[in-house]
Design a protein around this motif. Structure first.
Motif, mmCIF file in Angstrom:
data_model
loop_
_atom_site.group_PDB
_atom_site.id
_atom_site.type_symbol
_atom_site.label_atom_id
_atom_site.label_comp_id
_atom_site.label_asym_id
_atom_site.label_seq_id
_atom_site.Cartn_x
_atom_site.Cartn_y
_atom_site.Cartn_z
ATOM 1 N N GLN A 150 -3.659 4.078 -6.763
ATOM 2 C CA GLN A 150 -3.352 3.736 -5.801
ATOM 3 C C GLN A 150 -2.626 2.273 -5.487
ATOM 4 O O GLN A 150 -3.528 1.903 -6.309
ATOM 5 N N THR A 151 -1.976 2.188 -4.249
ATOM 6 C CA THR A 151 -1.076 1.170 -4.469
ATOM 7 C C THR A 151 -1.132 1.201 -2.594
ATOM 8 O O THR A 151 -0.527 2.340 -2.119
ATOM 9 N N PHE A 152 -1.737 0.011 -2.474
ATOM 10 C CA PHE A 152 -1.986 0.642 -0.654
ATOM 11 C C PHE A 152 -1.824 -1.157 0.168
ATOM 12 O O PHE A 152 -1.998 -2.643 -0.190
ATOM 13 N N ALA A 153 -1.616 -0.328 0.996
ATOM 14 C CA ALA A 153 -0.866 -2.271 1.890
ATOM 15 C C ALA A 153 -2.422 -2.629 2.808
ATOM 16 O O ALA A 153 -3.252 -1.642 2.964
ATOM 17 N N THR A 154 -3.147 -3.740 3.277
ATOM 18 C CA THR A 154 -4.117 -4.020 3.269
ATOM 19 C C THR A 154 -4.164 -4.300 4.561
ATOM 20 O O THR A 154 -5.261 -4.113 5.430
ATOM 21 N N SER A 155 -3.144 -4.840 5.127
ATOM 22 C CA SER A 155 -3.138 -5.476 6.790
ATOM 23 C C SER A 155 -1.130 -5.466 7.315
ATOM 24 O O SER A 155 -1.017 -6.349 7.388
ATOM 25 N N PRO A 156 -1.147 -4.177 7.148
ATOM 26 C CA PRO A 156 0.457 -4.227 7.188
ATOM 27 C C PRO A 156 1.195 -4.380 8.830
ATOM 28 O O PRO A 156 1.958 -4.262 8.793
ATOM 29 N N GLY A 157 -0.193 -4.435 9.752
ATOM 30 C CA GLY A 157 0.531 -5.122 11.330
ATOM 31 C C GLY A 157 0.435 -6.664 11.163
ATOM 32 O O GLY A 157 1.682 -6.766 11.939
ATOM 33 N N GLU A 168 1.061 -8.296 1.950
ATOM 34 C CA GLU A 168 0.082 -7.798 1.287
ATOM 35 C C GLU A 168 -0.456 -5.785 0.439
ATOM 36 O O GLU A 168 -0.474 -5.370 1.582
ATOM 37 N N VAL A 169 0.020 -5.555 -1.190
ATOM 38 C CA VAL A 169 -0.371 -4.882 -1.302
ATOM 39 C C VAL A 169 -1.354 -5.211 -2.521
ATOM 40 O O VAL A 169 -1.588 -5.619 -2.937
ATOM 41 N N VAL A 170 -2.164 -3.629 -2.209
ATOM 42 C CA VAL A 170 -3.554 -4.293 -3.742
ATOM 43 C C VAL A 170 -3.100 -2.781 -4.424
ATOM 44 O O VAL A 170 -2.883 -1.651 -4.082
ATOM 45 N N HIS A 171 -2.618 -3.379 -6.024
ATOM 46 C CA HIS A 171 -2.803 -2.604 -6.364
ATOM 47 C C HIS A 171 -4.475 -2.217 -7.566
ATOM 48 O O HIS A 171 -5.156 -2.655 -8.041
#
Length: 183
Positions: A108-115, A119-122
């Motif tokens: 998965q790739t996801f955003a850590t703190s999109p507010g 940063e995204v984590v793979h």
């Protein structure tokens, strides 16, 4: 057009650092109003789910200054400029844990703190683990303790908030889900 898009009118970079940049954007809102957004630019990161041949989850404990405490996490690290996430994941796995993997599978790739951050984590699962010949090779400013725990122990660490970050909690849930599918 993106739903609820905020168009940047002006961007002012306040800080350029080794890990992050900070900027303030003036934006027009969907209702025609104006606002400011304080934003952190980050190059992205990888995180690795690594399970030993005897079904132990590889974790690292390290001090996190932003929270003023030690956390137990899955191995992870920042992307270097121009580096593919898979390359970063292989490098970070070996550097932090002393293990190498035959294969990585992207989970998965996801955003850590999109507010406030881009940063995204793979997230990858490492397969075919073996001990590297030279062991862990940490950066000069990196101090970690390697841990190998069972799924039950990891779940207890989540409950005790020793595992406190989202990427690691997500990884533990993913491992539990995978094990339930396989059994």
């Amino acid at each position: 057009m993106k739903k609820f898009e905020e168009k940047t009118i002006q961007s002012n970079r306040l800080y350029e650092g080794k890990v992050i940049n900070l900027k303030i954007d003036d934006v027009s809102l969907p209702n025609g109003g104006m606002s400011k957004r304080e934003l952190i630019e980050h190059p992205g990161a990888v995180a690795i789910i690594a399970i030993t041949p005897d079904n132990k989850i590889i974790l690292v404990e390290q001090y996190r200054k932003a929270l003023e405490r030690s956390l137990i996490e899955i191995p992870a690290g920042k992307l270097e400029p121009g580096e593919a996430p898979e390359t970063t994941a292989m490098r970070e796995l070996e550097e932090e844990t002393g293990y190498t993997a035959e294969k990585l599978t992207k989970i998965q790739t996801f955003a850590t703190s999109p507010g406030f951050a881009d940063e995204v984590v793979h997230l990858f699962a490492a397969e075919g683990l073996s001990k590297a010949t030279n062991g862990a090779v940490l950066d000069a400013d990196e101090f970690v303790e390697l841990m190998e725990v069972t799924l039950a122990e990891a779940e207890q660490m989540v409950k005790d908030e020793r595992i406190y970050d989202a990427k690691t909690a997500f990884a533990i849930l993913w491992i539990k889900h995978q094990l339930s599918i396989e059994n």
